[in-house]
Design an enzyme around this catalytic site. Structure first.
Site, PDB file in Angstrom:
ATOM      1  N   ALA A  17       0.827  -1.218   0.000  1.00 42.37           N
ATOM      2  CA  ALA A  17       0.000   0.000   0.000  1.00 42.37           C
ATOM      3  C   ALA A  17       0.861   1.269   0.000  1.00 42.37           C
ATOM      4  O   ALA A  17       0.510   2.265  -0.645  1.00 42.37           O
ATOM      5  CB  ALA A  17      -0.921  -0.008   1.215  1.00 42.37           C
ATOM      6  N   GLU A  46       5.602 -14.840  -9.214  1.00 45.46           N
ATOM      7  CA  GLU A  46       6.848 -15.177  -8.539  1.00 45.46           C
ATOM      8  C   GLU A  46       7.985 -14.384  -9.191  1.00 45.46           C
ATOM      9  O   GLU A  46       8.040 -14.280 -10.427  1.00 45.46           O
ATOM     10  CB  GLU A  46       7.097 -16.678  -8.723  1.00 45.46           C
ATOM     11  N   ASP A  75      11.159  -2.803  -9.017  1.00 43.82           N
ATOM     12  CA  ASP A  75      11.903  -3.794  -8.250  1.00 43.82           C
ATOM     13  C   ASP A  75      13.176  -3.098  -7.779  1.00 43.82           C
ATOM     14  O   ASP A  75      13.809  -2.371  -8.551  1.00 43.82           O
ATOM     15  CB  ASP A  75      12.239  -5.011  -9.116  1.00 43.82           C
ATOM     16  N   SER A  76      13.520  -3.292  -6.527  1.00 46.50           N
ATOM     17  CA  SER A  76      14.634  -2.521  -5.994  1.00 46.50           C
ATOM     18  C   SER A  76      15.390  -3.313  -4.950  1.00 46.50           C
ATOM     19  O   SER A  76      14.927  -4.368  -4.493  1.00 46.50           O
ATOM     20  CB  SER A  76      14.112  -1.217  -5.390  1.00 46.50           C
ATOM     21  N   HIS A 184      17.467   6.287  -5.494  1.00 48.54           N
ATOM     22  CA  HIS A 184      17.453   5.428  -6.686  1.00 48.54           C
ATOM     23  C   HIS A 184      16.065   5.441  -7.332  1.00 48.54           C
ATOM     24  O   HIS A 184      15.920   5.459  -8.540  1.00 48.54           O
ATOM     25  CB  HIS A 184      17.861   4.002  -6.293  1.00 48.54           C
TER      26      HIS A 184
HETATM   27  P1  IMP Z   1      10.910  -5.198  -3.594  1.00 46.16           P
HETATM   28  O1  IMP Z   1       9.777  -4.448  -2.938  1.00 46.16           O
HETATM   29  O2  IMP Z   1      10.668  -6.633  -3.866  1.00 46.16           O
HETATM   30  O3  IMP Z   1      11.457  -4.467  -4.773  1.00 46.16           O
HETATM   31  O4  IMP Z   1      12.065  -5.270  -2.477  1.00 46.16           O
HETATM   32  C1  IMP Z   1      12.868  -4.187  -2.259  1.00 46.16           C
HETATM   33  C2  IMP Z   1      13.696  -4.418  -1.003  1.00 46.16           C
HETATM   34  O5  IMP Z   1      14.928  -3.720  -1.170  1.00 46.16           O
HETATM   35  C3  IMP Z   1      13.039  -3.797   0.203  1.00 46.16           C
HETATM   36  O6  IMP Z   1      12.388  -4.755   0.974  1.00 46.16           O
HETATM   37  C4  IMP Z   1      14.228  -3.219   0.964  1.00 46.16           C
HETATM   38  O7  IMP Z   1      14.794  -4.211   1.730  1.00 46.16           O
HETATM   39  C5  IMP Z   1      15.249  -2.901  -0.095  1.00 46.16           C
HETATM   40  N1  IMP Z   1      15.151  -1.491  -0.488  1.00 46.16           N
HETATM   41  C6  IMP Z   1      14.714  -1.017  -1.673  1.00 46.16           C
HETATM   42  N2  IMP Z   1      14.713   0.327  -1.688  1.00 46.16           N
HETATM   43  C7  IMP Z   1      15.144   0.694  -0.470  1.00 46.16           C
HETATM   44  C8  IMP Z   1      15.339   1.980   0.126  1.00 46.16           C
HETATM   45  O8  IMP Z   1      15.087   3.054  -0.440  1.00 46.16           O
HETATM   46  N3  IMP Z   1      15.784   1.964   1.390  1.00 46.16           N
HETATM   47  C9  IMP Z   1      16.045   0.826   2.084  1.00 46.16           C
HETATM   48  N4  IMP Z   1      15.877  -0.387   1.582  1.00 46.16           N
HETATM   49  C10 IMP Z   1      15.437  -0.454   0.296  1.00 46.16           C
END
Ligand code: IMP
Length: 198
Positions: A17, A46, A75-76, A184
């Protein structure tokens, strides 16, 4: 050639959310009627990709094809140089089923051990997909150094161990508005907006 969004319904391919709210705010000026994958009852695919870009595209395409509308996914994660880019696409998974980021940060500290290379980057891929299978993807990065123990209570995830280049405070100690200007995710968003929304 990136395809331009000219208005109408846009699905945010996330069940988080907070992420949906952030994207809705960012897209407010662009005539987008934002709905979430959760609101449409779409399944979460997945994440089988081996890169941030592959996972962002997989999520965006799955939602777009599933709902027959334009979809945006991100995705990050955190890539640590001294760990050959880990945890990378597994950043969320390193925190385990309870999403314990203190544990995940400790795992990074232990894995680095005495390694003096503390360089790391946060990376975000954003993908905008269309029901005919077209997608445009943008990757944003912010470079920095890791510090232990974690510092600060702002932000989320790995923010308390990440000091962005040019600063001496962690993202966890930084005013969130400042982080959102230089993160980022902000960087990827600027590229996406310039190519597809303006
Ligand atoms: P996603 O939501 O599957 O892309 O997972 C991204 C994961 O990367 C998150 O659960 C965080 O652990 C980490 N992450 C991504 N962006 C950030 C940020 O801006 N700060 C801290 N951790 C981040």
């Amino acid at each position: 050639m990136p395809r331009r969004f000219t208005g109408g319904k846009l699905v945010v391919a996330s069940h988080n959310a907070g992420k949906v709210r952030e994207i809705r705010d960012l897209l407010a000026p662009f005539n987008a009627e934002v709905v979430s994958a959760g609101e449409l009852g779409l399944p979460e695919p997945e994440e089988t990709g081996l890169t941030f870009i592959a996972n962002a595209e997989l999520k965006a395409l799955s939602a777009s094809l599933g709902a027959n509308v334009i979809a945006l996914a991100d995705d990050s994660g955190l890539a640590v140089d001294g760990l050959n880019g880990a945890p990378g696409i597994y950043s969320a998974r390193w925190a385990g089923p309870t999403k314990d980021f203190n544990l995940a940060m400790k795992k990074i500290e232990n894995a680095l051990g005495q390694n003096p290379d503390r360089n790391a980057q946060f990376i975000c891929a954003l993908s905008l997909a269309w029901p005919d299978g077209h997608c445009d993807t943008f990757e944003g990065k912010v470079a920095g150094k890791l510090t232990f123990p974690p510092r600060g209570s702002e932000g989320f995830g790995y923010d308390p161990i990440f000091i962005p280049e040019g600063f001496d405070i962690t993202f966890g100690e930084m005013d969130p508005a400042k982080k959102h200007e230089m993160s980022h995710r902000a960087n990827a968003f600027r590229q996406l907006v310039a190519a597809c929304f303006s």
